[in-house]
Design a protein around this motif. Structure first.
Motif, mmCIF file in Angstrom:
data_model
loop_
_atom_site.group_PDB
_atom_site.id
_atom_site.type_symbol
_atom_site.label_atom_id
_atom_site.label_comp_id
_atom_site.label_asym_id
_atom_site.label_seq_id
_atom_site.Cartn_x
_atom_site.Cartn_y
_atom_site.Cartn_z
ATOM 1 N N LEU A 120 41.595 41.908 32.911
ATOM 2 C CA LEU A 120 41.112 40.533 32.815
ATOM 3 C C LEU A 120 40.322 40.199 34.074
ATOM 4 C CD1 LEU A 120 41.319 37.896 31.066
ATOM 5 C CD2 LEU A 120 43.322 37.302 32.412
ATOM 6 N N LEU A 121 39.086 39.750 33.892
ATOM 7 C CA LEU A 121 38.205 39.433 35.021
ATOM 8 C C LEU A 121 37.834 37.958 34.976
ATOM 9 C CD1 LEU A 121 35.202 41.495 36.319
ATOM 10 C CD2 LEU A 121 34.906 39.065 35.850
ATOM 11 N N ILE A 122 37.882 37.309 36.139
ATOM 12 C CA ILE A 122 37.620 35.868 36.216
ATOM 13 C C ILE A 122 36.499 35.588 37.216
ATOM 14 C CG2 ILE A 122 38.624 33.582 36.632
ATOM 15 C CD1 ILE A 122 41.423 35.119 36.480
ATOM 16 N N ASN A 123 35.482 34.865 36.786
ATOM 17 C CA ASN A 123 34.475 34.304 37.701
ATOM 18 C C ASN A 123 34.075 32.942 37.160
ATOM 19 O OD1 ASN A 123 32.452 33.583 39.428
ATOM 20 N ND2 ASN A 123 31.174 35.386 39.091
ATOM 21 N N TYR A 124 34.589 31.900 37.788
ATOM 22 C CA TYR A 124 34.334 30.542 37.316
ATOM 23 C C TYR A 124 33.174 29.865 38.030
ATOM 24 C CZ TYR A 124 37.324 29.650 41.394
ATOM 25 O OH TYR A 124 37.870 29.634 42.654
ATOM 26 N N ASN A 125 32.490 30.593 38.904
ATOM 27 C CA ASN A 125 31.395 30.000 39.665
ATOM 28 C C ASN A 125 30.177 29.717 38.789
ATOM 29 O OD1 ASN A 125 32.149 30.045 42.692
ATOM 30 N ND2 ASN A 125 32.816 32.044 41.942
ATOM 31 N N PRO A 126 29.439 28.654 39.087
ATOM 32 C CA PRO A 126 28.275 28.327 38.257
ATOM 33 C C PRO A 126 27.164 29.370 38.347
ATOM 34 C CG PRO A 126 28.366 26.911 40.216
ATOM 35 C CD PRO A 126 29.666 27.647 40.148
ATOM 36 N N HIS A 127 27.184 30.209 39.388
ATOM 37 C CA HIS A 127 26.129 31.206 39.546
ATOM 38 C C HIS A 127 26.445 32.530 38.850
ATOM 39 C CE1 HIS A 127 28.946 32.220 42.857
ATOM 40 N NE2 HIS A 127 28.597 33.455 42.568
ATOM 41 N N TYR A 128 27.533 32.605 38.058
ATOM 42 C CA TYR A 128 27.916 33.880 37.460
ATOM 43 C C TYR A 128 26.804 34.477 36.597
ATOM 44 C CZ TYR A 128 28.555 32.236 32.656
ATOM 45 O OH TYR A 128 28.343 31.757 31.383
#
Length: 341
Positions: A120-128
């Motif tokens: 499971l990978l998480i990137n919640y940043n708007p620049h993803y």
């Protein structure tokens, strides 16, 4: 049992531990057992006695890979099919591959440096979107949680927002748990040199690892500056704030949720991409990288304060752009996906 491997110290911002705590609260709410695995005493202090934890002994552990056998012993002694959430930039693909031999692995990844062999990978940043996550992980059995719907804000932020005032009176100033660049001190000195405290009230959040506390106390004496060392309800404080000044970290998401016109600055390499997301379309105003003297960031910040004060319409437009960006339920969504693994 869900294990969380993270840490915080003078070099590592407290944001890693704090977002893990937020997710841990949701996991416990849904009936899961959670245990932290840590090395630094500062991390234990942040846990504040609310969570179980295990200390990794520092003796004979020269690299991050040396700790894996110890972690394997810990998790296998408690559960046959453990899950481990990782939250530190030092954990690389090799480390995660070794963990995968005995556990399900979850990790944040906003750097996109290499393929990560995780579940499971998480990137919640708007620049993803500047990275091709879907291309890299196509046909891989990896769940991707991407975008601001997964921002793990504390529950106190779910139903609150600040109120717009035509006149700027209250300004929030924050840099994070530590501050190795002494950013707060540089900015406060600039504010005082320009006597801005005569016009505005500054609410300064001093992180628990900040080394300049004694200096702040001397500066704040007889100034319109209020110091906070341990804020239990940040959302409540933010409700009275007209402008926020922050490093490019977790606080930006809180400011966005609370709809506060925000000036932000960079103070670490891993924050550089954040600039692309929050600086886009003037969602927030970027003041520069405070590590570089030639950028004169403190002076730029004071100029932007005056600019926002004189232009109420600009602040209103910033608030409108922030609306509905974050709903405050990101931690809940992450917890549910971890449980489903």
């Amino acid at each position: 049992m869900i294990f969380i491997r993270t840490d915080s110290n003078n070099e590592v911002a407290t944001g890693h531990v704090m977002r893990c705590i937020t997710i841990a609260d949701k996991l416990i709410k849904y009936g899961e057992k959670v245990k932290f695995i840590v090395k630094d005493v500062d991390t234990v202090n942040l846990l504040d006695g609310k969570f179980e934890y295990i200390n990794i002994p520092v003796d004979n552990i020269r690299t991050i890979y040396d700790e894996i056998l110890y972690i394997k012993y810990i998790v296998n002694s408690e559960q046959n099919a453990p899950k481990i959430l990782l939250d530190l930039y030092i954990f690389d693909a090799e480390y995660m591959h070794k963990l995968k031999t005995f556990a399900k692995v979850i990790s944040f990844d906003d750097m996109f440096n290499e393929y990560l062999p995780i579940d499971l990978l998480i990137n919640y940043n708007p620049h993803y979107t500047v990275y091709d996550y879907h291309g890299r992980y196509r046909n891989k059995n990896i769940k991707l949680l991407l975008g601001m719907k997964y921002v793990p804000l504390r529950e106190q932020f779910e139903k609150l927002s600040s109120k717009f005032h035509k006149d700027v009176k209250n300004i929030l100033l924050i840099s994070g748990g530590g501050d190795k660049e002494h950013a707060l001190l540089k900015i406060i000195n600039e504010i005082c040199n320009k006597n801005m405290d005569l016009k505005y009230k500054f609410h300064v959040i001093v992180g628990i690892l900040n080394e300049d506390v004694a200096i702040f106390e001397k500066i704040a004496d007889n100034k319109n500056i209020v110091l906070y060392n341990n804020v239990h309800n940040m959302a409540e404080l933010m409700q009275q704030i007209d402008i926020a000044i922050s490093a490019a970290g977790t606080v930006l998401f809180e400011c966005c949720k609370m709809q506060i016109p925000t000036i932000f600055y960079c103070m670490a390499d891993n924050q550089e991409d954040v600039v692309k997301g929050f600086g886009k379309d003037d969602l927030m105003l970027y003041a520069g990288d405070i590590r570089f003297i030639d950028q004169q960031v403190p002076a730029h910040i004071t100029q932007l304060i005056e600019y926002l004060d004189k232009n109420a319409l600009v602040r209103e437009e910033m608030i409108m752009r922030m609306q509905n960006k974050i709903d405050g339920k990101g931690a809940e969504r992450i917890a549910k996906e971890i449980i489903k693994l």
